[in-house]
Design a protein around this motif. Structure first.
Motif, PDB file in Angstrom:
ATOM      1  N   SER A 209      15.029  42.452 -46.525  1.00 40.91           N
ATOM      2  CA  SER A 209      16.415  42.730 -46.903  1.00 40.91           C
ATOM      3  C   SER A 209      16.929  41.697 -47.893  1.00 40.91           C
ATOM      4  O   SER A 209      17.851  41.970 -48.661  1.00 40.91           O
ATOM      5  CB  SER A 209      17.298  42.732 -45.651  1.00 40.91           C
ATOM      6  N   ALA A 210      16.331  40.498 -47.887  1.00 41.75           N
ATOM      7  CA  ALA A 210      16.751  39.445 -48.811  1.00 41.75           C
ATOM      8  C   ALA A 210      16.185  39.638 -50.209  1.00 41.75           C
ATOM      9  O   ALA A 210      16.613  38.988 -51.157  1.00 41.75           O
ATOM     10  CB  ALA A 210      16.316  38.082 -48.278  1.00 41.75           C
ATOM     11  N   GLY A 211      15.226  40.524 -50.349  1.00 39.21           N
ATOM     12  CA  GLY A 211      14.591  40.719 -51.645  1.00 39.21           C
ATOM     13  C   GLY A 211      13.545  39.659 -51.915  1.00 39.21           C
ATOM     14  O   GLY A 211      13.408  38.686 -51.168  1.00 39.21           O
ATOM     15  N   PRO A 212      12.775  39.817 -52.982  1.00 40.79           N
ATOM     16  CA  PRO A 212      11.713  38.854 -53.294  1.00 40.79           C
ATOM     17  C   PRO A 212      12.303  37.554 -53.835  1.00 40.79           C
ATOM     18  O   PRO A 212      13.447  37.537 -54.310  1.00 40.79           O
ATOM     19  CB  PRO A 212      10.912  39.578 -54.376  1.00 40.79           C
ATOM     20  N   PRO A 213      11.552  36.462 -53.781  1.00 39.05           N
ATOM     21  CA  PRO A 213      12.012  35.219 -54.411  1.00 39.05           C
ATOM     22  C   PRO A 213      12.067  35.392 -55.917  1.00 39.05           C
ATOM     23  O   PRO A 213      11.397  36.272 -56.465  1.00 39.05           O
ATOM     24  CB  PRO A 213      10.949  34.197 -54.003  1.00 39.05           C
ATOM     25  N   PRO A 214      12.865  34.600 -56.601  1.00 37.13           N
ATOM     26  CA  PRO A 214      12.926  34.731 -58.060  1.00 37.13           C
ATOM     27  C   PRO A 214      11.570  34.434 -58.684  1.00 37.13           C
ATOM     28  O   PRO A 214      10.813  33.606 -58.179  1.00 37.13           O
ATOM     29  CB  PRO A 214      13.961  33.689 -58.477  1.00 37.13           C
ATOM     30  N   ALA A 215      11.260  35.126 -59.760  1.00 38.00           N
ATOM     31  CA  ALA A 215      10.004  34.886 -60.480  1.00 38.00           C
ATOM     32  C   ALA A 215      10.191  33.704 -61.415  1.00 38.00           C
ATOM     33  O   ALA A 215      11.150  33.663 -62.187  1.00 38.00           O
ATOM     34  CB  ALA A 215       9.596  36.123 -61.252  1.00 38.00           C
TER      35      ALA A 215
END
Length: 431
Positions: A181-187
């Motif tokens: 739900s938090a989404g992926p870490p920034p690239a």
């Protein structure tokens, strides 16, 4: 060896989870899904050419075309830019829980494709962005590794020939599709190679693809580093070789190539003038090479990483400070955005004391290590160009060591940084 042993244990091709060729367009929600990590965490995406390598280790080399040569051992490994950079970084960062390494490449539903997926997983790289095309055939290469440590290469590029920018961007979109739900870490970085061996990702198409990748992966809080590694630059037609790369240089933050490739891409003129840095480096690089590096900067490339083989590597930072500032963001200023414009440094190669050398993937490791350092966040990793280059050289040193190249006994990224900070470096390799 961890990775090398995998292919020996595979007796049949396992089923491959097929990724759709038509990914959902998630571009509008990309920045909403990004977590606001401000430390050293973040993802690196390793994209581009891949192939299953068959290494013939310990090859004799008599010099005769028809001689019967011998080799000591046959080993499979995941080869090509996407594979080599991803496995190198994944092994380096296994201890860093916030770091993720993803692979974007194209494979077929065959033994070679399944074997490469298993290599990625064992190294610790994520395979969820790998594109499996039911109609494609996975690329394979045969690499004689000579007793001198040098290598040859024979390859069938197979599905790399048909890998398109649209397919690449569809897989980038899939980065934002996950169960959290938090989404992926920034690239933090997108590493791509090798454009000269991927006919659909060259010139204006390469520029557009990289521009779209930057747009998809960056936000106001986080800028992504775009790095490109060269291989297969054909010197038989310099015009074609240049047209494959030069139009895209303005979108490339780090360009990695070797001396021969730089000269193939050489332009006839450059507005660069001789400065103190040029004078200091004349004993190492020819004036023609320095001029060509300046030309890359003039076309918009921020940093050039030049492999020099046993002499190490040369790092050149653009004299345009505004180009470096483009990588600054409100939350996470990567190391490279803070570098001094116009800096040029030489970093040495390091000696493998016990003599067990395998240089296959050395350039990929140098490129991967440098991109990791240049895109880093956090106080410990605020590296200057010299330390970033030294870190990259240490990564390549481990990759060329036959005892550590596949993970067993390999020092972590943090351990290599400690070696730099404590000045406990290996013996410098004398050319």
């Amino acid at each position: 060896m961890l990775l090398a042993s995998i292919a020996k244990s595979i007796t049949a091709a396992a089923a491959v989870t097929t990724s759709s060729l038509h990914a959902h367009n998630t571009r509008s929600s990309n920045t909403d899904n990004m977590s606001s990590t401000s430390g050293a965490g973040g993802s690196i995406i390793c994209a581009g050419l891949s192939c299953l390598d068959l290494q013939l280790v310990g090859c004799t080399q008599s010099g005769s075309d028809e001689a019967i040569e011998r080799y000591d051992e046959a080993i499979h490994c995941a080869g090509g830019s996407a594979s080599m950079t991803a496995t190198t970084l994944a092994l380096l960062m296994k201890e860093q829980q916030q770091e993720e390494v993803h692979v974007i490449t194209k494979i077929g539903p065959d033994f070679a494709g399944n074997t490469m997926l298993e290599f990625y997983r064992r190294a610790g790289a994520s395979t969820r962005l790998v594109l499996s095309d039911e109609s494609a055939r996975t690329s394979m290469a045969v690499l004689p590794i000579f007793q001198s440590g040098k290598r040859g290469c024979y390859v069938n590029l197979a599905c790399n020939d048909g890998f398109s920018p649209d397919e690449m961007l569809q897989q980038v979109d899939q980065y934002f599709v996950n169960d959290s739900s938090a989404g992926p870490p920034p690239a933090r970085a997108f590493l791509f190679g090798y454009p000269h061996l991927m006919p659909k990702m060259q010139g204006a198409s390469l520029k557009s693809m990289l521009e779209n990748v930057r747009d998809k992966l960056s936000s106001d809080d986080n800028k992504v580093l775009i790095a490109v590694d060269l291989n297969g630059v054909d010197g038989s037609d310099t015009t074609v070789a240049r047209s494959a790369l030069i139009p895209a240089l303005s979108e490339i933050d780090v360009l990695h190539l070797n001396e021969d490739e730089a000269m193939v891409l050489s332009s006839s003129s450059s507005s660069a003038t001789t400065n103190d840095a040029d004078e200091r480096n004349n004993s190492l690089l020819s004036s023609a090479l320095l001029s060509q590096i300046s030309s890359f900067h003039e076309h918009g490339c921020a940093v050039v990483l030049l492999s020099l083989g046993s002499k190490g590597a040369f790092v050149s930072v653009t004299p345009d400070a505004k180009r470096l500032q483009q990588l600054s963001s409100s939350e996470c200023n990567m190391a490279m955005s803070q570098w001094s414009a116009g800096t040029q440094v030489h970093v040495p190669a390091f000696k493998i004391e016990h003599g067990g050398v395998n240089t296959n993937g050395a350039g990929d490791a140098l490129f991967a290590g440098f991109s990791l350092a240049a895109s880093s966040w956090g106080s410990k990793w605020k590296l200057c160009p010299l330390n970033a280059g030294t870190f990259a050289s240490l990564v390549a040193w481990q990759r060329c060591d036959s005892k550590t190249r596949d993970g067993e006994g390999m020092r972590s990224a943090d351990a290599l940084m400690d070696m730099i900070n404590e000045q406990k470096l290996p013996v410098i390799l004398e050319d």
